[in-house]
Enzyme design. Structure first.
Site, PDB file in Angstrom:
ATOM      1  N   ASP A 405      44.456 134.248  53.159  1.00 30.60           N
ATOM      2  CA  ASP A 405      45.207 134.760  52.011  1.00 30.60           C
ATOM      3  C   ASP A 405      44.473 134.372  50.723  1.00 30.60           C
ATOM      4  O   ASP A 405      43.517 133.604  50.755  1.00 30.60           O
ATOM      5  CB  ASP A 405      46.608 134.133  52.067  1.00 30.60           C
ATOM      6  CG  ASP A 405      47.526 134.688  51.009  1.00 30.60           C
ATOM      7  OD1 ASP A 405      47.296 135.822  50.546  1.00 30.60           O
ATOM      8  OD2 ASP A 405      48.496 133.984  50.640  1.00 30.60           O
ATOM      9  N   GLU A 408      41.103 137.225  47.063  1.00 35.39           N
ATOM     10  CA  GLU A 408      40.585 138.281  46.156  1.00 35.39           C
ATOM     11  C   GLU A 408      39.343 137.814  45.398  1.00 35.39           C
ATOM     12  O   GLU A 408      38.509 138.680  45.130  1.00 35.39           O
ATOM     13  CB  GLU A 408      41.693 138.709  45.185  1.00 35.39           C
ATOM     14  CG  GLU A 408      42.816 139.486  45.851  1.00 35.39           C
ATOM     15  CD  GLU A 408      43.674 138.639  46.811  1.00 35.39           C
ATOM     16  OE1 GLU A 408      43.814 137.440  46.534  1.00 35.39           O
ATOM     17  OE2 GLU A 408      44.141 139.179  47.809  1.00 35.39           O
ATOM     18  N   ASP A 483      52.023 141.228  48.647  1.00 33.77           N
ATOM     19  CA  ASP A 483      53.366 140.809  48.216  1.00 33.77           C
ATOM     20  C   ASP A 483      54.212 141.962  47.701  1.00 33.77           C
ATOM     21  O   ASP A 483      54.341 142.178  46.494  1.00 33.77           O
ATOM     22  CB  ASP A 483      53.239 139.715  47.152  1.00 33.77           C
ATOM     23  CG  ASP A 483      52.580 138.470  47.713  1.00 33.77           C
ATOM     24  OD1 ASP A 483      52.546 138.325  48.956  1.00 33.77           O
ATOM     25  OD2 ASP A 483      52.099 137.647  46.915  1.00 33.77           O
TER      26      ASP A 483
END
Ligand code: GLC
Length: 800
Positions: A405, A408, A483
């Protein structure tokens, strides 16, 4: 010699006249008077690479996206030298290149224009960063439609949109929000039912404009790097997607359990809570294969550590969960806590594995653990070290999958929510700034994770899930859409995103079922589960700050709906696994948007809600509260309503009933749908019989397949798989089912139960491999129209 400034319009520079041409096998170079080189590479008859240099100078040719096997092969080609143009002729295409300005027109062999430059390649020099802002513009004929581009949460057809690719942590994103977590610079264009694709393999921040700025122009550009794109010709959309997937790589088969249902929450802890959730699934008999540990399992969010207060003996817990059929999956983020006492941090520091700023300091940023440094996953040595860190988790503790997770990479409380541009990266020996490495960072992290799990879990198959991804990530990892929010609009978004990811080469994707942020109503959760079981990746996840989101949170009715649909997913596992095998073998998207399924029907070009799960199951989620059903488009052909078994003709819109315990779902006529018995987890039961639901069709043959193997491990790659190909032929008074088997794997079951649906005659006679059988010997049940036959039959005749 012409200088660039003579070919400048509003700051944009353009190529001049071609002054030389050369060919080296499959590569053809055209050089212009102002130092532009266009290099055309013929990879296949319908896969062409276009690469442009300025100042007579190409960069080192390196790509993370292209798979090693993707560029193999060489195709026949011919180059013609005409007065005004060169024409490159391949088996499938004619590529016209204007001598005046290297403008490109791509035609099919019948001279239909498929894709034509408008301004074509042009650029702006970037004084600030060096290099160019590289641009390409194409003609957009009236009626052209655009699809693809990964996780964009907007209408499937991108016409009229401007899109940006810059991997971004977008908590609680909204409809039309852009950019999101992923960067997949690949789109499909379609005009007059002919489809082509363009993959702009450039990891800088890229933009795509589909007739947004100018009505008849489509363009794409990047803030650095080269104009380097691959063109794929269809004409069918599926062909475009499979060619793109071939180039950027296909995944391995996941372990079958990974296609089961997964339960997640931020966070399940301590151990007793994890056990309680797991036990409840078994108690309520809702199948479940995987349970996730979010960040709180760690000691102060330090990756590769355990909070010993919450989890005193992780190895024992993981083993106990495994006994009950649960695979444990843990989260691992990229941020490594700055802490001199912490081994992982020390090791990375000592070995110089962390990313640095341009002037030398480490890239420091705040994530869950507080201040962190971040490994440079674009350095092969760092990836190898990272892979090695999984030894304890996988080999010793027995964790079965890893969830990557925040890659990015996400940084908290800073503008842009990520690294600044000046951060340095190795980029596998092509040192660069974060401008170039940003979009690929997450994929390289997932790749290193995958290598680690594979190494220590071998011969079991690895399972990785990532939030950020660039083209090619599908070789290593599955993904989820980030999300989202517990709203009806987000149910619509989840449906679009899963379809779009499938047509962008990344089929193994799903959404946080029920929504990550905020609390779903029971009704919304039930509708979401009904959709989620038809997504290749199927997991409930929630942020946990608003209450619970396990299926039993919402009362009896929702528990029953959840059980019914999760059970359906488990019954359909052989069908889903076969879809996955088609994806692995041929790059076929697992979900097919209606346009991809039937592009010649213009009704499909703007449809968003309906999709085909695999090849033969049509699904359309109910996306509004208080619905008793919905209107939907049934694609051309004839279908059976899965629930009522009613026969319907496609090619129009219809109302379809679907109370809270149902979802509109249709089976294509002639299809043979394989099913397993319901299991609480993959491998719970020995499969003692395969069920085949056979949907009658009069006339043309229909082919269905069932792929099976050991459900894990790599024996399948040595031929130990079982592929059954069934051909259905329906006549007025007879049905013929032929079976052809490939592979050496021997399935546990000895018999198949065949259920005949929609047959227009009363069964009187059955022949198996030319021998007439006594009806009761095949357990013929005239009420249900079922028979039980030996699995090895080659030809079955069922007659009136
Ligand atoms: C991010 C992830 C989410 C996870 C949370 C805590 O928001 O997207 O899935 O639960 O971080 O790790």
């Amino acid at each position: 010699m012409i200088t660039n400034t003579e070919l400048e319009i509003k700051g944009n520079l353009f190529p001049g006249k071609i002054i030389s041409f050369s060919q080296n096998v499959d590569k053809i170079n055209f050089t212009t008077e102002n130092g532009v080189i266009l290099q055309v590479t013929i990879l296949r008859g319908s896969v062409i690479r276009f690469r442009y240099a300025t100042d007579n100078n190409f960069e080192n040719d390196f790509s993370y996206a292209i798979s090693e096997t993707g560029v193999r092969g060489y195709s026949v080609l011919e180059v013609e030298d005409h007065n005004e143009e060169y024409v490159i002729i391949t088996k499938k295409l004619k590529i016209h290149i204007a001598k005046a300005n290297i403008n490109v027109v791509i035609k099919d062999t019948a001279d239909n224009v498929i894709c034509k430059d408008d301004w074509g390649f042009h650029w702006e020099q970037s004084y600030e960063y060096g290099g160019n802002i590289v641009k390409m513009s194409k003609n957009a004929p009236q009626g052209e439609c655009y699809y693809g581009l990964g996780d964009k949460p907007m209408h499937l057809n991108l016409k009229g949109k401007r899109i940006e690719n810059w991997a971004t942590d977008q908590y609680a994103f909204g409809k039309d929000q852009d950019p999101l977590y992923k960067s997949v610079p690949f789109y499909i264009g379609m005009h007059e039912e002919r489809a082509y694709g363009i993959f702009f393999d450039n990891t800088f921040r890229t933009f795509f404009d589909f007739c947004h700025e100018r009505r008849n122009v489509t363009s794409f550009w990047a803030q650095g790097g080269e104009m380097n794109y691959y063109f794929f010709y269809g004409p069918d959309m599926q062909g475009v997607v499979t060619r793109y997937t071939d180039l950027t790589g296909k995944p391995e088969l996941p372990p079958l359990w990974a296609l089961g249902y997964h339960q997640c929450k931020w966070s399940y802890y301590p151990e007793s809570k994890v056990k309680e959730v797991a036990n409840k699934f078994r108690e309520l008999q809702i199948p479940c294969d995987a349970i996730y540990l979010d960040i709180d399992y760690m000691e102060g969010f330090r990756c590769f550590t355990w909070n010993k207060e919450y989890f005193p003996d992780p190895k024992r817990m993981v083993a106990e969960l495994a006994e009950d059929g649960f695979k444990t999956i843990v989260i691992i983020d990229p941020g490594i806590k700055i802490d001199q006492e912490y081994g992982v941090f020390k090791e990375a520091l000592d070995n110089d594995y962390f990313c640095k700023r341009a002037d030398g300091p480490y890239m420091r940023g705040k994530v869950w653990p507080g201040e962190c440094f971040f490994p440079d996953f674009t350095n092969p040595e760092v990836r190898e070290w990272w892979a090695g860190l999984f030894k304890e988790l996988i080999d010793e503790i027995g964790v079965k999958g890893v969830w990557n997770d925040m890659n990015e990479p996400a940084v908290m409380e800073v503008p842009g929510k990520t690294f600044p541009n000046d951060v340095r990266h190795d980029y596998d020996g092509n040192p660069c700034s974060h401008r170039k490495a940003h979009n690929i960072y997450g994929t390289q992290m997932a790749r290193a994770t995958y290598e680690g799990i594979k190494q220590f879990g071998y011969p079991k198959r690895p399972f990785v899930i990532t939030r950020s991804a660039y083209s090619g990530a599908q070789r290593y990892t599955s993904s989820w859409t980030g999300d989202n929010i517990a709203t009806w609009e987000h149910l619509w978004i989840a449906n679009i995103q899963a379809q779009r990811m499938s047509m962008s080469g990344m089929s193994f994707t799903g959404s946080d079922i029920g929504g990550f942020a905020e609390q779903p109503t029971g009704e919304l959760y039930a509708r979401w589960i009904q959709l989620g079981v038809f997504h290749p990746f199927c997991r409930t996840h929630s942020s946990g700050d608003h209450g619970d989101q396990e299926p039993w949170t919402f009362g009896k009715e929702v528990i029953d709906v959840t059980r019914k649909f999760v059970e359906l997913r488990y019954q359909l596992l052989p069908y889903l696994y076969t879809m996955f095998w088609d994806y692995v073998e041929q790059g076929i998207p697992m979900l097919k948007s209606l346009v991809l399924y039937d592009q010649e029907d213009i009704q499909t070009h703007y449809r968003t809600d309906e999709f085909i799960f695999g090849n033969q199951i049509l699904v359309c989620p109910v996306q509004e509260p208080n619905s008793k059903g919905r209107r939907m488009y049934i694609p051309r052909g004839n279908w059976f309503n899965y629930w009522t078994r009613e026969y319907v003709n496609g090619g129009g819109e219809q109302w379809v009933d679907a109370d809270l315990d149902s979802i509109p779902m249709f089976i294509k006529e002639g299809a043979i749908i394989p099913k397993y018995p319901i299991q609480q987890y993959v491998g719970e039961k020995k499969i003692d019989q395969l069920t085949l639901e056979v949907y009658y069709k009069l006339g043309d043959k229909e082919v269905s397949k069932v792929y099976e193997d050991a459900e894990d491990g790599y024996d399948y790659s040595k031929g130990r798989y079982s592929l059954r190909t069934f051909t259905f032929t329906g006549k007025e008074q007879e049905i013929i089912i032929q079976q052809h088997k490939n592979g050496t794997f021997i399935t546990d079951y000895e018999t198949m139960e065949i259920e005949l649906i929609g047959i227009p005659f009363v069964i009187k006679q059955i022949e198996i491999d030319n021998v007439t059988v006594v009806l009761k010997d095949v357990h013929f049940d005239p009420k249900k129209n079922t028979i039980v036959v030996p699995k090895g039959f080659t030809e079955l005749h069922i007659e009136a």
